[in-house]
Write a protein that holds these residues in place. Structure first.
Motif, PDB file in Angstrom:
ATOM      1  N   VAL A 161       0.833  -1.209   0.000  1.00  0.00           N
ATOM      2  CA  VAL A 161       0.000   0.000   0.000  1.00  0.00           C
ATOM      3  C   VAL A 161       0.867   1.258   0.000  1.00  0.00           C
ATOM      4  O   VAL A 161       2.029   1.236   0.397  1.00  0.00           O
ATOM      5  N   MET A 162       0.250   2.347  -0.452  1.00  0.00           N
ATOM      6  CA  MET A 162       0.891   3.657  -0.352  1.00  0.00           C
ATOM      7  C   MET A 162      -0.173   4.720  -0.106  1.00  0.00           C
ATOM      8  O   MET A 162      -1.342   4.540  -0.468  1.00  0.00           O
ATOM      9  N   ASP A 163       0.252   5.801   0.543  1.00  0.00           N
ATOM     10  CA  ASP A 163      -0.652   6.918   0.774  1.00  0.00           C
ATOM     11  C   ASP A 163      -0.809   7.711  -0.504  1.00  0.00           C
ATOM     12  O   ASP A 163       0.188   8.019  -1.158  1.00  0.00           O
ATOM     13  N   THR A 169      -8.523   8.728  -4.553  1.00  0.00           N
ATOM     14  CA  THR A 169      -8.981   7.431  -4.009  1.00  0.00           C
ATOM     15  C   THR A 169      -9.821   6.640  -5.020  1.00  0.00           C
ATOM     16  O   THR A 169      -9.860   5.418  -4.958  1.00  0.00           O
ATOM     17  N   VAL A 177      -8.818   0.874   7.927  1.00  0.00           N
ATOM     18  CA  VAL A 177      -7.730   0.443   8.818  1.00  0.00           C
ATOM     19  C   VAL A 177      -8.236   0.208  10.237  1.00  0.00           C
ATOM     20  O   VAL A 177      -8.976   1.025  10.784  1.00  0.00           O
ATOM     21  N   ASP A 180      -2.600   0.739  12.995  1.00  0.00           N
ATOM     22  CA  ASP A 180      -1.560   1.125  12.039  1.00  0.00           C
ATOM     23  C   ASP A 180      -0.338   1.569  12.828  1.00  0.00           C
ATOM     24  O   ASP A 180      -0.442   2.475  13.664  1.00  0.00           O
ATOM     25  N   ALA A 185      -0.308  -1.864   8.426  1.00  0.00           N
ATOM     26  CA  ALA A 185      -1.676  -1.570   8.859  1.00  0.00           C
ATOM     27  C   ALA A 185      -2.467  -2.865   8.905  1.00  0.00           C
ATOM     28  O   ALA A 185      -2.402  -3.669   7.977  1.00  0.00           O
ATOM     29  N   SER A 201      -9.935   5.698   4.143  1.00  0.00           N
ATOM     30  CA  SER A 201      -8.572   6.193   4.404  1.00  0.00           C
ATOM     31  C   SER A 201      -8.003   6.613   3.056  1.00  0.00           C
ATOM     32  O   SER A 201      -8.714   6.640   2.049  1.00  0.00           O
ATOM     33  N   THR A 202      -6.708   6.951   3.049  1.00  0.00           N
ATOM     34  CA  THR A 202      -6.062   7.262   1.763  1.00  0.00           C
ATOM     35  C   THR A 202      -4.983   6.210   1.469  1.00  0.00           C
ATOM     36  O   THR A 202      -4.124   6.406   0.619  1.00  0.00           O
ATOM     37  N   LEU A 203      -5.027   5.099   2.207  1.00  0.00           N
ATOM     38  CA  LEU A 203      -4.054   4.020   1.966  1.00  0.00           C
ATOM     39  C   LEU A 203      -4.548   3.150   0.819  1.00  0.00           C
ATOM     40  O   LEU A 203      -5.587   2.479   0.932  1.00  0.00           O
ATOM     41  N   SER A 204      -3.790   3.153  -0.270  1.00  0.00           N
ATOM     42  CA  SER A 204      -4.228   2.524  -1.519  1.00  0.00           C
ATOM     43  C   SER A 204      -3.412   1.286  -1.832  1.00  0.00           C
ATOM     44  O   SER A 204      -2.190   1.270  -1.632  1.00  0.00           O
ATOM     45  N   ARG A 249       3.253  -0.565   3.972  1.00  0.00           N
ATOM     46  CA  ARG A 249       3.840   0.577   3.265  1.00  0.00           C
ATOM     47  C   ARG A 249       5.252   0.150   2.886  1.00  0.00           C
ATOM     48  O   ARG A 249       6.157   0.162   3.715  1.00  0.00           O
TER      49      ARG A 249
END
Ligand code: UTP
Length: 290
Positions: A161-163, A169, A177, A180, A185, A201-204, A249
């Motif tokens: 994952v990455m922010d 999104t 999540v 984390d 996470a 969230s913004t974790l993609s 991440r």
């Protein structure tokens, strides 16, 4: 100790419409970054992570991928006869162990989840990795190896994952999540391509996954999701609760080579990082920025 991951699936059945006309007669995965096709980067990353079985989910017009990983007698003989030893070494070193690659056809591009499901019989009842070749990761440790190191500790499903900026999104599968620690996470839910205002969230999720075989049972139901496609994210979401699910991440930089700007950026970044090309590339680019 979780079961060893020996198998990787490479879904290469997509149409690559964003790269037309380049992809009219050539698979998107054969587009080169510097001098190597995207699919070869993905295969090398999997090999470096200890993968032994390579399953390509292909479609119509993808024969060039099979040829690329096959022995080319004429080319080999010609390079030898002309004493082109550097080229000879390159084509010989990329040969895969006999029997290690399998191909299965996705008859219709019905989505990434459907592509992964097409590999079910070849994967069998084992955990497996999925690598999307259009996500290229430049890192010190191969991205898949980083995921497998986490998997050995946590078991279950592990995704890279990455922010991303909140306004992006809608391009990704997004994590809901539970906890984390800034690197890893623990995930309680997943949503495919949510609107920014409702994204949990913004974790993609990017194109690297370690998955338990149970995900195939949910994919088999062929539920249609976002964009009218059978989504891998939806099936992964349904495994949560029964098995651990983590997002890592990863260390490194990811290039979205399914997108024109991302693809060109990857070419520049990989050329600049090459000992044989970096300095010349820098001088060639300089006039554009001065
Ligand atoms: P993309 O969403 O990038 O779609 O697929 P695409 O068709 O390849 O490209 P565009 O958007 O038309 O330009 C992400 C990954 O999933 C695979 C693709 O090959 C790519 O690796 N995929 C997608 C399949 O194998 N089958 C599908 O039905 C859809």
């Amino acid at each position: 100790m979780p079961q060893k991951v020996r198998t990787a699936v490479f879904p290469v059945g997509g149409l690559g419409t964003r790269f037309l006309p380049a992809t009219k007669a050539m698979p998107k995965e054969m587009l080169p970054v510097v001098d190597k096709p995207l699919i070869q980067y993905a295969v090398e990353e999997a090999r470096a992570a200890g993968i032994e079985r390579f399953i390509f989910v292909t479609g119509r017009g993808k024969a060039a991928i099979e040829d690329h990983f096959d022995f080319s007698f004429e080319l080999d003989a010609m390079l030898q006869a002309r004493d082109k030893l550097d080229g000879l070494q390159i084509v010989r070193e990329m040969m895969m162990p006999p029997g290690s690659i399998s191909y299965v056809r996705q008859q219709e591009p019905m989505g990434l989840g459907h592509a992964v499901w097409c590999a079910k019989a070849l994967v069998g009842d084992e955990p497996f990795a999925v690598l999307l070749p259009d996500d290229l990761v430049q890192s010190n440790t191969p991205c898949l190896k980083q995921l497998l190191e986490v998997y050995e500790e946590t078991g279950g499903n592990v995704v890279a994952v990455m922010d991303v900026p909140r306004e992006h999104t809608q391009r990704y599968g997004i994590l809901d999540v539970e906890s984390d620690d800034g690197r890893l996470a623990s995930v309680k839910g997943l949503v495919e391509k949510p609107k920014p205002e409702v994204a949990p969230s913004t974790l993609s999720i990017i194109g690297r996954y370690v998955l338990l075989p149970q995900v195939m049972d949910f994919l088999a139901e062929k539920v249609v999701g976002a964009g009218g496609e059978i989504q891998l994210t939806d099936a992964m979401a349904r495994t949560i609760g029964a098995h651990p699910f983590h997002g890592l991440r990863f260390e490194g930089k990811r290039f979205d080579c399914g997108d024109k700007v991302g693809f060109m950026e990857a070419n520049v970044a990989f050329a600049l990082a090459r000992p044989d090309l970096g300095a010349d590339m820098r001088s060639a680019l300089l006039p554009y920025f001065t």
